[in-house]
Design an enzyme around this catalytic site. Structure first.
Site, PDB file in Angstrom:
ATOM      1  N   HIS A 110      52.942  20.157   8.717  1.00  0.00           N
ATOM      2  CA  HIS A 110      53.231  19.248   9.827  1.00  0.00           C
ATOM      3  C   HIS A 110      54.602  18.362   9.683  1.00  0.00           C
ATOM      4  CE1 HIS A 110      52.926  15.303  12.127  1.00  0.00           C
ATOM      5  NE2 HIS A 110      52.619  15.926  13.121  1.00  0.00           N
ATOM      6  N   HIS A 125      43.137  21.258  15.915  1.00  0.00           N
ATOM      7  CA  HIS A 125      44.563  20.632  15.585  1.00  0.00           C
ATOM      8  C   HIS A 125      44.712  20.841  13.977  1.00  0.00           C
ATOM      9  CE1 HIS A 125      46.832  16.940  15.026  1.00  0.00           C
ATOM     10  NE2 HIS A 125      47.621  17.534  16.025  1.00  0.00           N
ATOM     11  N   ARG A 126      45.890  21.389  13.712  1.00  0.00           N
ATOM     12  CA  ARG A 126      46.145  21.935  12.322  1.00  0.00           C
ATOM     13  C   ARG A 126      44.960  22.425  11.697  1.00  0.00           C
ATOM     14  NH1 ARG A 126      48.789  15.969  10.969  1.00  0.00           N
ATOM     15  NH2 ARG A 126      49.806  15.536  12.963  1.00  0.00           N
ATOM     16  N   GLU A 147      45.628  25.032  16.114  1.00  0.00           N
ATOM     17  CA  GLU A 147      46.896  24.826  16.336  1.00  0.00           C
ATOM     18  C   GLU A 147      47.647  24.656  15.125  1.00  0.00           C
ATOM     19  OE1 GLU A 147      50.181  21.217  16.855  1.00  0.00           O
ATOM     20  OE2 GLU A 147      48.262  21.443  15.451  1.00  0.00           O
ATOM     21  N   ASP A 204      40.915  17.138  15.990  1.00  0.00           N
ATOM     22  CA  ASP A 204      40.679  17.350  14.358  1.00  0.00           C
ATOM     23  C   ASP A 204      39.195  17.963  14.274  1.00  0.00           C
ATOM     24  OD1 ASP A 204      43.514  16.514  14.281  1.00  0.00           O
ATOM     25  OD2 ASP A 204      42.624  14.851  13.126  1.00  0.00           O
ATOM     26  N   GLU A 257      53.191  25.307  17.165  1.00  0.00           N
ATOM     27  CA  GLU A 257      54.205  24.245  17.539  1.00  0.00           C
ATOM     28  C   GLU A 257      55.379  24.634  16.894  1.00  0.00           C
ATOM     29  OE1 GLU A 257      53.060  20.168  17.166  1.00  0.00           O
ATOM     30  OE2 GLU A 257      54.950  19.569  17.407  1.00  0.00           O
ATOM     31  N   ASP A 305      51.950  23.972  12.727  1.00  0.00           N
ATOM     32  CA  ASP A 305      53.121  23.394  13.127  1.00  0.00           C
ATOM     33  C   ASP A 305      54.168  24.393  12.035  1.00  0.00           C
ATOM     34  OD1 ASP A 305      52.665  20.846  14.235  1.00  0.00           O
ATOM     35  OD2 ASP A 305      51.114  20.678  12.757  1.00  0.00           O
ATOM     36  N   LYS A 336      57.681  22.592  15.088  1.00  0.00           N
ATOM     37  CA  LYS A 336      58.086  21.397  14.567  1.00  0.00           C
ATOM     38  C   LYS A 336      59.277  20.713  14.361  1.00  0.00           C
ATOM     39  CE  LYS A 336      55.163  18.425  14.324  1.00  0.00           C
ATOM     40  NZ  LYS A 336      54.916  17.810  15.562  1.00  0.00           N
TER      41      LYS A 336
HETATM   42  O1  G3P Z   1      49.128  19.984  19.457  1.00  0.00           O
HETATM   43  C1  G3P Z   1      49.534  18.550  19.912  1.00  0.00           C
HETATM   44  C2  G3P Z   1      49.939  17.895  18.531  1.00  0.00           C
HETATM   45  O2  G3P Z   1      49.690  18.627  17.377  1.00  0.00           O
HETATM   46  C3  G3P Z   1      50.897  17.021  18.579  1.00  0.00           C
HETATM   47  O3  G3P Z   1      51.363  16.074  17.648  1.00  0.00           O
HETATM   48  O4  G3P Z   1      52.079  15.401  15.655  1.00  0.00           O
HETATM   49  O5  G3P Z   1      50.009  16.425  15.409  1.00  0.00           O
HETATM   50  O6  G3P Z   1      52.080  17.577  15.818  1.00  0.00           O
HETATM   51  P1  G3P Z   1      51.386  16.310  16.274  1.00  0.00           P
HETATM   52 CA    CA Z   2      51.193  19.938  16.015  1.00  0.00          CA
END
Ligand code: G3P
Ligand code: CA
Length: 275
Positions: free
Chosen positions: A82, A40-41, A67, A266, A141, A69, A143
């Site tokens: 993000h 994640h990120r 992942e 994470d 994603e 953003d 954003k």
């Molecule tokens: O991939 C799911 C997650 O990234 C969604 O929430 O706020 O971390 O972008 P956020």
């Molecule tokens: Ca995200």
């Protein structure tokens, strides 16, 4: 069910019947599971989120996907960050959409996580595609795309330029909390899997899920609303389910027990303890 899902299922059946079929990876505690590990990120538990350091760490930890953003600078460059402002993760202030790429690229996006990361930059979308395509899957994603009219076309253009609009070995998925944006993305790139993000139970009704399945391949909820029934309902509509955001071993274990298709974390080592 979307046409590309049907094609995918028939390919999966062919592969299953093939004598060459091997487990893709032995995941979790030695037991075989086909569950994707999504950093994640990037591996953001260990490194500054959405930076090259975070994405390199995810590769090193053998995650299946990063992942990212995506947003857009004032002068139209697609950038990876993000928040809709730079305040939390950089040494600057202001909204991403109000800063030029030159201004964004001058910011330090690493020090907030620790002095050893000083000098990490806000990456561009193009840089991430070129550096990681074929090396690790990319879960893209969009954003707050409502802030960036036309961003869907720009993303489609960058993917098409690299022949990533018909991913084969290169794993590309596009997701957003903005459903209209994802319908548009599906129309622009019909062969790229689309995901919808939500943390609202109101999006888990039979009708809501059916509506998503007309254009989405993934239903991606926060883990607080995941139940076994939800996983079954999503699967029965031909979609997959990826859940977020794992920041503890307990949360990862809960999602293992729910049999989701992917865990967005994470800490990639909570999903695959070999790393
Ligand atoms: O991939 C799911 C997650 O990234 C969604 O929430 O706020 O971390 O972008 P956020
Ligand atoms: Ca995200």
């Amino acid at each position: 069910m979307k046409k590309k899902t049907l094609l995918g299922m028939s390919l999966a059946f062919t592969l299953l019947c093939s004598p060459l079929q091997q487990p893709i990876a032995a995941k979790t505690t030695g037991e075989f599971r086909q569950m994707d590990n999504v950093a994640h990120r990037g591996a953001s538990g260990y490194t500054p989120e959405n930076t090259i350091a975070a994405f390199d760490k995810a590769v090193e930890m053998k995650a299946d996907y990063i992942e990212i953003d995506v947003q857009r600078s004032k002068d139209g460059k697609l950038v990876i960050i993000h928040d809709t402002t730079v305040d939390r993760t950089t040494d600057g202030t202001g909204r991403v959409k109000d800063l030029t790429y030159e201004q964004l690229s001058a910011l330090d996006a690493g020090s907030f996580k620790g002095e050893q990361f000083k000098g990490e930059k806000i990456p561009t979308f193009e840089e991430v595609l070129d550096r990681y395509r074929g090396k690790i899957g990319i879960l893209i994603e969009l954003k707050s795309p409502e802030l960036y009219p036309g961003i869907e076309e720009s993303i489609a253009q960058q993917l098409k330029k690299r022949n990533l609009d018909r991913p084969q070995n290169e794993k590309i998925i596009i997701q957003s909390f903005n459903f209209e944006s994802m319908k548009k993305m599906d129309a622009l790139l019909p062969k790229v899997p689309i995901g919808v993000l939500t943390s609202s139970k109101s999006h888990t009704t039979e009708q809501a899920l059916k509506d998503f399945s007309a254009y989405a391949d993934y239903f991606n909820p926060s883990y607080g609303i995941v139940t076994k029934d939800l996983v079954n309902d999503v699967h029965s509509l031909g979609m997959k389910i990826s859940s977020w955001t794992v920041r503890s071993q307990e949360a990862a274990d809960f999602l293992f027990s729910m049999d989701v298709d992917a865990i967005i974390t994470d800490y990639p080592d909570y999903v695959d303890p070999r790393n």
